[in-house]
Design a protein around this motif. Structure first.
Motif, PDB file in Angstrom:
ATOM      1  N   LEU A 261       0.881  -1.240   0.108  1.00  7.29           N
ATOM      2  CA  LEU A 261      -0.032   0.113  -0.039  1.00  7.29           C
ATOM      3  C   LEU A 261       0.963   1.290   0.052  1.00  7.29           C
ATOM      4  O   LEU A 261       2.014   1.387   0.688  1.00  7.29           O
ATOM      5  CB  LEU A 261      -0.991   0.042   1.324  1.00  7.29           C
ATOM      6  CG  LEU A 261      -1.857  -1.176   1.393  1.00  7.29           C
ATOM      7  CD1 LEU A 261      -2.706  -0.845   2.545  1.00  7.29           C
ATOM      8  CD2 LEU A 261      -2.734  -1.158   0.200  1.00  7.29           C
ATOM      9  N   ASP A 262       0.628   2.264  -0.807  1.00  5.99           N
ATOM     10  CA  ASP A 262       1.227   3.498  -0.712  1.00  5.99           C
ATOM     11  C   ASP A 262       0.477   4.502   0.107  1.00  5.99           C
ATOM     12  O   ASP A 262      -0.735   5.281  -0.006  1.00  5.99           O
ATOM     13  CB  ASP A 262       1.184   4.042  -2.209  1.00  5.99           C
ATOM     14  CG  ASP A 262       1.964   5.599  -2.292  1.00  5.99           C
ATOM     15  OD1 ASP A 262       2.548   5.689  -1.226  1.00  5.99           O
ATOM     16  OD2 ASP A 262       2.034   5.977  -3.298  1.00  5.99           O
ATOM     17  N   PHE A 263       1.273   4.664   1.425  1.00  4.96           N
ATOM     18  CA  PHE A 263       0.472   5.420   2.485  1.00  4.96           C
ATOM     19  C   PHE A 263       1.104   6.899   2.189  1.00  4.96           C
ATOM     20  O   PHE A 263       0.549   7.792   2.881  1.00  4.96           O
ATOM     21  CB  PHE A 263       0.859   5.149   3.800  1.00  4.96           C
ATOM     22  CG  PHE A 263       0.521   3.798   4.201  1.00  4.96           C
ATOM     23  CD1 PHE A 263      -0.781   3.685   4.634  1.00  4.96           C
ATOM     24  CD2 PHE A 263       1.424   2.545   4.180  1.00  4.96           C
ATOM     25  CE1 PHE A 263      -1.487   2.348   4.882  1.00  4.96           C
ATOM     26  CE2 PHE A 263       0.646   1.367   4.427  1.00  4.96           C
ATOM     27  CZ  PHE A 263      -0.888   0.990   4.827  1.00  4.96           C
ATOM     28  N   LYS A 264       1.870   7.181   1.543  1.00  2.00           N
ATOM     29  CA  LYS A 264       2.470   8.603   1.409  1.00  2.00           C
ATOM     30  C   LYS A 264       1.423   9.665   1.068  1.00  2.00           C
ATOM     31  O   LYS A 264       1.435  10.923   1.503  1.00  2.00           O
ATOM     32  CB  LYS A 264       3.494   8.854   0.582  1.00  2.00           C
ATOM     33  CG  LYS A 264       4.718   7.888   0.941  1.00  2.00           C
ATOM     34  CD  LYS A 264       5.920   8.191   0.012  1.00  2.00           C
ATOM     35  CE  LYS A 264       7.174   7.449   0.596  1.00  2.00           C
ATOM     36  NZ  LYS A 264       8.059   7.294  -0.127  1.00  2.00           N
ATOM     37  N   GLY A 265       0.242   9.321   0.158  1.00  2.97           N
ATOM     38  CA  GLY A 265      -0.930   9.922  -0.090  1.00  2.97           C
ATOM     39  C   GLY A 265      -1.772  10.451   1.075  1.00  2.97           C
ATOM     40  O   GLY A 265      -2.715  11.023   1.205  1.00  2.97           O
ATOM     41  N   PHE A 266      -1.318   9.622   2.309  1.00  4.09           N
ATOM     42  CA  PHE A 266      -2.437  10.071   3.384  1.00  4.09           C
ATOM     43  C   PHE A 266      -1.689  10.762   4.599  1.00  4.09           C
ATOM     44  O   PHE A 266      -1.815  10.434   5.906  1.00  4.09           O
ATOM     45  CB  PHE A 266      -2.723   8.527   4.115  1.00  4.09           C
ATOM     46  CG  PHE A 266      -3.468   7.753   2.992  1.00  4.09           C
ATOM     47  CD1 PHE A 266      -4.993   7.973   2.938  1.00  4.09           C
ATOM     48  CD2 PHE A 266      -3.203   7.267   1.910  1.00  4.09           C
ATOM     49  CE1 PHE A 266      -5.915   7.339   2.307  1.00  4.09           C
ATOM     50  CE2 PHE A 266      -3.964   6.232   1.245  1.00  4.09           C
ATOM     51  CZ  PHE A 266      -5.467   6.612   1.104  1.00  4.09           C
ATOM     52  N   ASP A 267      -0.604  11.413   4.024  1.00  3.16           N
ATOM     53  CA  ASP A 267       0.290  12.227   5.046  1.00  3.16           C
ATOM     54  C   ASP A 267      -0.598  13.284   5.764  1.00  3.16           C
ATOM     55  O   ASP A 267      -1.327  13.948   5.146  1.00  3.16           O
ATOM     56  CB  ASP A 267       1.372  13.001   4.314  1.00  3.16           C
ATOM     57  CG  ASP A 267       2.137  13.891   5.138  1.00  3.16           C
ATOM     58  OD1 ASP A 267       1.967  13.726   6.457  1.00  3.16           O
ATOM     59  OD2 ASP A 267       2.991  14.642   4.734  1.00  3.16           O
ATOM     60  N   SER A 268      -0.734  13.312   7.141  1.00  4.49           N
ATOM     61  CA  SER A 268      -1.391  14.285   7.947  1.00  4.49           C
ATOM     62  C   SER A 268      -0.620  15.025   8.516  1.00  4.49           C
ATOM     63  O   SER A 268      -1.131  15.994   9.389  1.00  4.49           O
ATOM     64  CB  SER A 268      -2.599  13.223   9.181  1.00  4.49           C
ATOM     65  OG  SER A 268      -1.425  12.764   9.818  1.00  4.49           O
ATOM     66  N   GLY A 269       0.536  15.280   8.443  1.00  4.19           N
ATOM     67  CA  GLY A 269       1.399  16.202   9.132  1.00  4.19           C
ATOM     68  C   GLY A 269       1.530  17.435   8.045  1.00  4.19           C
ATOM     69  O   GLY A 269       0.999  17.744   7.304  1.00  4.19           O
TER      70      GLY A 269
END
Length: 369
Positions: free
Chosen positions: A99-107
């Motif tokens: 899974l590519d989580f980088k698009g879910f950066d919440s910072g």
């Protein structure tokens, strides 16, 4: 085709933020401390029972999945799987890894992963039997890669011990054992589809050259057209000594941060590697660095070449042959691991997505063996 369901991520695993554990309060122990990029230390407590999976939740390693078979301590820079909800743990690791989580950066300034942001990611999930078959198949490849790494490490350690400065008193200058290759080339001028790029990041990332289009390399590099040894002149306290055997049809290019050393006819590349990789030799180079920035200090090439090393020619023939055999064994193990990793990376996304069945992947592995 095995039955699959499409579910939200929070219906597949329950994630939880890890725990703070400052380095000053850590005590020597056998339990790994899992940071955002994997194992970052050890402690005498492992509050989470394995097998376990963590995901990097902050910094540059955001989204990096790590699997560990035993008890561990997940740091607060990670999310860890608190409950696999009946799914196979190692399959979950491979699933999260894809899974590519980088698009879910919440910072904001610092990249950060919030479990609430990723809870709704939609995932295609096979049944438990298929999960176990996938994790067994890909896990076998990863286990073999780990065995090869241990073989390579042990072989190198033995080779270094055979040529250690404590064992042999005869010394010679490095320049008496090799010549310095200085020919540079602009990669874009090479009429080939791919080159093997030996860079410092590639060395640090498992000593695997980057096979890439020459057009992607924008500056001149050393052309390595015969077997040799690369020795980093940058920060020599970090041991970056790389034995290179160019492959036919794929030009080998080396970063100009390396010296390209070509062995004289009286020694082999394996022997040259074993004397240049000695810890004492690299420490002497580290004492001669110059530079204003501590992270970018270099040794002058002429000082490297004038430095003393163990003279392999003054040792006995049996020892020399043992060193060559050990270094070649390490190289063979690494090359097999590269091939296995390429096969794993080819199969894994297809197995996870359901494009490929385990039975078909078995045939692919058999054909590659």
């Amino acid at each position: 085709m095995p039955e699959r369901r499409r579910l939200a991520l929070d219906k597949i695993v329950r994630l939880k933020r890890g725990f703070d554990l400052p380095e000053p309060v850590r005590r020597p122990g056998c339990y790994p401390v899992m940071g955002s990029a994997g194992i970052s230390g050890w402690h005498d407590e492992g509050p989470i029972a394995g097998p376990g999976v963590t995901i990097g939740r902050s910094g540059s390693s955001i989204g990096v999945a790590t699997y560990y078979p035993g008890r561990f301590w997940p740091l607060n820079t990670t999310l860890f799987v608190e409950d696999f909800l009946g799914n196979d743990p190692r399959f979950v690791y491979y699933l999260l890894r894809q899974l590519d989580f980088k698009g879910f950066d919440s910072g904001s300034a610092q990249p950060s992963l919030n479990r609430n942001y990723i809870a709704s990611i939609s995932v295609s999930l096979p049944g438990l039997r298929e999960q176990k078959a996938i994790s067994a198949l890909i896990g076998a490849l990863d286990d073999k890669i780990a065995v090869n790494q241990r073989t390579a490490d042990t072989s190198c350690e033995l080779a270094l011990s055979l040529f250690s400065e404590e064992r042999w008193s005869s010394r010679t200058s490095l320049s008496s054992l090799c010549s310095l290759r200085k020919s540079q080339v602009m990669p874009s001028t090479l009429n080939v589809p791919a080159v093997a790029h030996y860079s410092l990041p590639a060395f640090d990332n498992g000593q695997v050259p980057d096979i890439c289009s020459p057009d992607k390399i924008l500056s001149a590099k050393f052309l390595v057209d015969q077997p040799g040894v690369l020795l980093s002149k940058l920060n020599p306290d970090i041991p970056r000594v790389w034995r290179v055997e160019p492959k036919a049809g794929v030009p080998a290019l080396a970063s100009t941060e390396f010296l390209v050393l070509l062995p004289n006819p009286t020694i082999t590349t394996a022997e040259l590697w074993a004397v240049a990789r000695q810890g004492e030799f690299l420490c002497r180079l580290a004492a001669r660095v110059t530079g204003t920035s501590k992270s970018h200090q270099r040794v002058r090439p002429d000082e490297i070449l004038a430095s003393d090393v163990v003279d392999p020619r003054a040792t006995n023939e049996t020892t020399r042959q043992q060193v060559v055999s050990l270094v070649e064994r390490a190289e063979q193990a690494r090359e097999e691991s590269i091939a296995l990793a390429q096969l794993r990376d080819l199969l894994l996304p297809k197995l996870i997505s359901g494009e490929l069945r385990v039975e078909d992947a078995d045939h692919v592995i058999s054909d590659a063996a």
